[in-house]
Design an enzyme around this catalytic site. Structure first.
Site, short mmCIF file in Angstrom:
data_model
loop_
_atom_site.label_atom_id
_atom_site.label_comp_id
_atom_site.label_asym_id
_atom_site.label_seq_id
_atom_site.Cartn_x
_atom_site.Cartn_y
_atom_site.Cartn_z
N SER A 157 -53.43 -25.36 10.27
CA SER A 157 -53.43 -24.09 9.61
C SER A 157 -54.26 -24.37 8.26
O SER A 157 -55.42 -24.77 8.49
CB SER A 157 -52.19 -23.53 9.29
OG SER A 157 -52.08 -22.19 8.79
N ASP A 322 -51.26 -18.08 19.81
CA ASP A 322 -51.79 -17.96 18.58
C ASP A 322 -52.44 -17.00 18.05
O ASP A 322 -53.79 -16.94 18.42
CB ASP A 322 -52.22 -19.35 17.81
CG ASP A 322 -52.39 -19.27 16.39
OD1 ASP A 322 -52.04 -18.09 15.54
OD2 ASP A 322 -52.72 -20.37 15.67
N HIS A 355 -48.63 -19.26 16.21
CA HIS A 355 -49.20 -19.98 15.23
C HIS A 355 -48.44 -21.28 14.92
O HIS A 355 -48.75 -22.39 14.60
CB HIS A 355 -49.50 -19.17 14.03
CG HIS A 355 -50.20 -20.10 12.83
ND1 HIS A 355 -51.48 -20.58 13.42
CD2 HIS A 355 -49.95 -20.18 11.53
CE1 HIS A 355 -51.87 -21.24 12.18
NE2 HIS A 355 -51.16 -21.09 11.12
#
Length: 382
Positions: A157, A322, A355
């Protein structure tokens, strides 16, 4: 704590606080005259300092990536499933470093720290940070540790953005970069989610324009709402459905607006818990750093041109469910790396958790990471 638990991890770890007195210029035009970074390390640095691996944390992460601080810790560091003896990031071979970034709220200099110019907490006066600022501070950390070149810089991320930025700002200091569940820049939709979260915080009456500490209060309600919004985007529709479905807490409609569904209860719990452990000004700062990240900005939106600076080899991983940082964004990065004639390996992992999948071990994810880092280890002779 059972011996088997400790033997499967890096064990008990103690954070270090490192002080830096050389001013750090920032992209916003300001500078930090002095600052501190809280760091954890796992494994041993080898004789030629070639086996260092830097772990970069995401928005709400910190330096505690693996192991336990005490024998009574209820759970280990946030990436303990990946870091440790025999795990993909094998501490028998690598010297692993993780820090709390500047602007954080877990010990590194940030909004909660004392501003030496005023004698009071920085609060909203703490300068806005960028991913490049973090990488510059991490380079000074590497200097302090005696690491001229990282064997790998790894992050998921927002951490993946840092790994990518390392290859551009310090191309000769990174052999490999693992960019996981990340993106070369946020979409308009992602920026919009961040703005809703920030607005939830700044509109809380207890926020006091970021000077809530001076008023002996905390914008808990706003931070709770911000986390609830963020948490929704970290999960997939399938994972939320599997975990909660439309299950009612009391098996009957109440015809009101209090918590009735289990998913509502879960989100409120997550938001309330987060509001007790995270700083609101840090949340604003971290989301803005996400917004600003765009390596192609200086090359007229030509990402491939920007990536020509990189000398590292890349591992790019995405996750099928995601939708916050979708596989399409990872493929955009891979295509640009190929166009820039950089070496890149790519895999899309089939995982249902959205995610958050980059934090959850699956067989293919672990095997892919492990195989790539085994090659890295053999390259540096460990």
């Amino acid at each position: 704590m059972p011996e088997a638990v400790l033997s499967d991890s890096v064990g008990l770890v103690t954070p270090q606080t490192l002080h830096f007195t050389d001013p750090l210029p920032l992209a916003c035009g300001q500078a930090l005259d002095e600052y501190q970074l809280v760091v954890e390390t796992y494994g041993e640095l080898n004789a030629d300092a070639s086996n260092g691996v830097l772990i970069c944390h995401a928005l709400s992460g910190n330096h505690h990536a693996a192991g336990y601080h005490t024998e009574n810790d209820p759970k280990p560091g946030w990436w303990d499933t990946c870091i440790g003896p025999g795990k993909p990031i094998d501490t028998r071979r690598f010297f692993v470093v993780c820090l709390n970034n500047l602007g954080g709220c877990h010990g590194s200099t940030g909004p909660l720290s004392i501003n030496p110019a005023t004698g009071k907490a920085y609060g909203p006066d703490f300068p806005v940070m960028t991913v490049k600022d973090w990488v510059n501070s991490q380079a000074r950390l590497a200097d302090r540790l005696g690491i001229e070149q990282w064997a790998a810089v790894i992050g998921g991320s927002l951490g993946g953005m840092q790994a990518l930025q390392w290859t551009l700002t310090y191309p000769q200091r990174v052999r490999h970069a693992a960019v996981i569940a990340s993106t070369p820049r946020l979409s308009a939709q992602n920026i919009a989610f961040n703005e809703v979260a920030r607005r939830a915080i700044t509109s809380d009456p207890a926020f006091h324009e970021g000077r809530y500490g001076e008023h002996n209060t905390l914008p808990r309600h706003g931070l709770m709402l911000a986390r609830m919004v963020g948490h929704i985007t970290y999960l997939s529709d399938a994972s939320m459905g599997e975990k909660f479905g439309r299950e009612l807490r009391d098996q009957a409609f109440k015809f009101g607006y209090d918590v009735e569904f289990q998913v509502e209860s879960y989100l409120r719990y997550q938001g309330e818990r987060f509001s007790e452990t995270f700083d609101a000004n840090t949340y604003l700062l971290m989301t803005r750093a996400l917004d600003y990240f765009d390596p192609a900005y200086e090359t007229n939106n030509n990402l491939a041109k920007a990536l020509e600076k990189a000398e590292a080899e890349f591992l790019v991983l995405s996750f099928s469910s995601d939708w916050r940082f979708s596989p399409a964004r990872s493929r955009e990065l891979v295509d640009a790396l190929v166009a820039a004639r950089r070496k890149v390996s790519y895999a899309e992992i089939d995982a249902p958790w959205g995610h958050d999948a980059f934090l959850i071990p699956t067989e293919r994810y672990s095997r892919t990471m492990g195989a790539y880092l085994d090659r890295v280890a053999r390259e540096v002779g460990v």
